[in-house]
Design an enzyme around this catalytic site. Structure first.
Site, PDB file in Angstrom:
ATOM      1  N   ASP A 276       4.948  -6.566   9.396  1.00 54.73           N
ATOM      2  CA  ASP A 276       6.018  -6.263  10.355  1.00 54.73           C
ATOM      3  C   ASP A 276       6.007  -7.254  11.517  1.00 54.73           C
ATOM      4  OD1 ASP A 276       7.080  -4.142   8.986  1.00 54.73           O
ATOM      5  OD2 ASP A 276       5.931  -2.622  10.062  1.00 54.73           O
TER       6      ASP A 276
ATOM      7  N   THR B  62      -1.321   7.398  -0.255  1.00 51.38           N
ATOM      8  CA  THR B  62      -2.644   7.284  -0.904  1.00 51.38           C
ATOM      9  C   THR B  62      -3.386   6.021  -0.469  1.00 51.38           C
ATOM     10  OG1 THR B  62      -1.743   6.013  -2.743  1.00 51.38           O
ATOM     11  CG2 THR B  62      -1.715   8.415  -2.960  1.00 51.38           C
TER      12      THR B  62
ATOM     13  N   ARG C  50       0.841  -1.195   0.000  1.00 47.71           N
ATOM     14  CA  ARG C  50       0.000   0.000   0.000  1.00 47.71           C
ATOM     15  C   ARG C  50       0.874   1.241   0.000  1.00 47.71           C
ATOM     16  NH1 ARG C  50      -4.556   0.108   4.462  1.00 47.71           N
ATOM     17  NH2 ARG C  50      -2.788   0.404   5.848  1.00 47.71           N
TER      18      ARG C  50
HETATM   19  C1  PRP Z   1      -1.017  -5.003   4.337  1.00 49.13           C
HETATM   20  C2  PRP Z   1      -1.803  -6.303   4.398  1.00 49.13           C
HETATM   21  C3  PRP Z   1      -2.621  -6.234   3.139  1.00 49.13           C
HETATM   22  C4  PRP Z   1      -2.893  -4.759   3.007  1.00 49.13           C
HETATM   23  C5  PRP Z   1      -4.306  -4.497   3.446  1.00 49.13           C
HETATM   24  O1  PRP Z   1       0.052  -5.119   3.488  1.00 49.13           O
HETATM   25  O2  PRP Z   1      -1.008  -7.433   4.489  1.00 49.13           O
HETATM   26  O3  PRP Z   1      -1.948  -6.722   2.000  1.00 49.13           O
HETATM   27  O4  PRP Z   1      -1.986  -4.079   3.879  1.00 49.13           O
HETATM   28  O5  PRP Z   1      -4.633  -3.178   3.251  1.00 49.13           O
HETATM   29  P1  PRP Z   1      -5.726  -2.699   2.185  1.00 49.13           P
HETATM   30  O6  PRP Z   1      -6.914  -3.585   2.372  1.00 49.13           O
HETATM   31  O7  PRP Z   1      -5.988  -1.288   2.598  1.00 49.13           O
HETATM   32  O8  PRP Z   1      -5.135  -2.793   0.816  1.00 49.13           O
HETATM   33  P2  PRP Z   1       1.141  -3.940   3.317  1.00 49.13           P
HETATM   34  O9  PRP Z   1       0.741  -3.014   2.221  1.00 49.13           O
HETATM   35  O10 PRP Z   1       1.392  -3.311   4.657  1.00 49.13           O
HETATM   36  O11 PRP Z   1       2.396  -4.705   2.795  1.00 49.13           O
HETATM   37  P3  PRP Z   1       3.317  -5.802   3.531  1.00 49.13           P
HETATM   38  O12 PRP Z   1       2.498  -7.054   3.698  1.00 49.13           O
HETATM   39  O13 PRP Z   1       4.436  -5.967   2.565  1.00 49.13           O
HETATM   40  O14 PRP Z   1       3.759  -5.232   4.852  1.00 49.13           O
HETATM   41  N1  URA Z   2      -2.334  -3.676   6.962  1.00 47.66           N
HETATM   42  C1  URA Z   2      -1.924  -4.125   8.170  1.00 47.66           C
HETATM   43  O1  URA Z   2      -0.940  -4.860   8.257  1.00 47.66           O
HETATM   44  N2  URA Z   2      -2.635  -3.777   9.249  1.00 47.66           N
HETATM   45  C2  URA Z   2      -3.722  -3.000   9.191  1.00 47.66           C
HETATM   46  O2  URA Z   2      -4.345  -2.738  10.237  1.00 47.66           O
HETATM   47  C3  URA Z   2      -4.127  -2.527   7.933  1.00 47.66           C
HETATM   48  C4  URA Z   2      -3.420  -2.888   6.837  1.00 47.66           C
END
Ligand code: PRP
Ligand code: URA
Length: 210
Positions: free
Chosen positions: A204, A109, A105
């Protein structure tokens, strides 16, 4: 909640969820429990898999048994956090193939950015289960479904551990044909797009990057 959203009310799942929500739970335990929850959810999310009757010779007689009817499955984790659910899913579906979608994400944005995609060659013929612990705005899940539909996939399920109502609504609007399996639906998203009360940043916490 409409018919295509399955919310789990199993005590084992909710017990484990209480552990991973806790900010004092460390990486090792968090990772183990995410995998265990995925296995338990997989058990329920595959309830509609077709079976066929076969006869099996036991040491004592012949038993009529139900065997999976050979439907091919693919597990598709959304990187990174979805990776934490793969082993649990494979413990239940050891013959499944695994495709990967890399999405993050944009922190400003919250729009999903695709950075990686690798699918089994016959992905269009497989029943797909997308896994990601978090469904927040729904942007990442919608983008993953879009991508899989682009490959010709017709039977797609989405499995999340925690969801925000906003994410479920966004998915239902964009992809009403996708069944959603979620352990719990939380209250709302905060101004940074985090699920409240949630469990923090799943990636994380699984990988110990914060
Ligand atoms: C997190 C989570 C989802 C996303 C959800 O990933 O694992 O993929 O956010 O958010 P959304 O429904 O608003 O799209 P993140 O973008 O933090 O990436 P990561 O898993 O690499 O940390
Ligand atoms: N992605 C995460 O890992 N945690 C949240 O709460 C939302 C998006």
């Amino acid at each position: 909640m409409s018919d295509n959203v399955h919310i789990f009310d199993h005590p084992l799942i909710h017990h484990k969820l209480s552990i991973i929500r806790d900010k004092n739970t460390g990486t090792r335990e968090f990772r183990t429990i995410v995998s265990e929850i995925a296995a338990l959810m997989c058990y329920e999310a595959t309830r509609d898999m077709p079976t066929q009757e076969i006869e099996v010779e036991t040491p004592v007689g012949v038993a009529k048994c139900q065997k999976l009817a050979g439907k091919k499955v693919a597990i598709v984790p959304i990187l990174r956090a979805g990776l934490g659910m793969v082993d649990g899913m494979l413990s239940m579906l050891p013959s499944a193939k695994v495709g990967h979608v890399g999405l993050y994400r944009d922190p400003e944005t919250l729009a999903p950015v695709t950075y990686y995609c690798k699918m089994p060659p016959d992905i269009a013929d497989r029943d797909v289960i997308i896994v990601d612990p978090m469904l927040a705005t729904g942007g990442s899940a919608s983008a993953a479904v879009e991508l899989l539909k682009g490959y010709g996939c017709k039977h797609i399920k989405l499995m999340n551990i925690l969801a925000a109502p906003e994410g479920i609504a966004a998915m239902q609007k964009a992809h009403p044909d996708v069944e959603i399996y979620v352990a719990a639906v939380d209250d709302h998203l905060n101004e940074h797009g985090y699920i409240v009360p949630g469990l923090g940043d799943a990636g994380d916490r699984i990988f110990g990057t914060k």
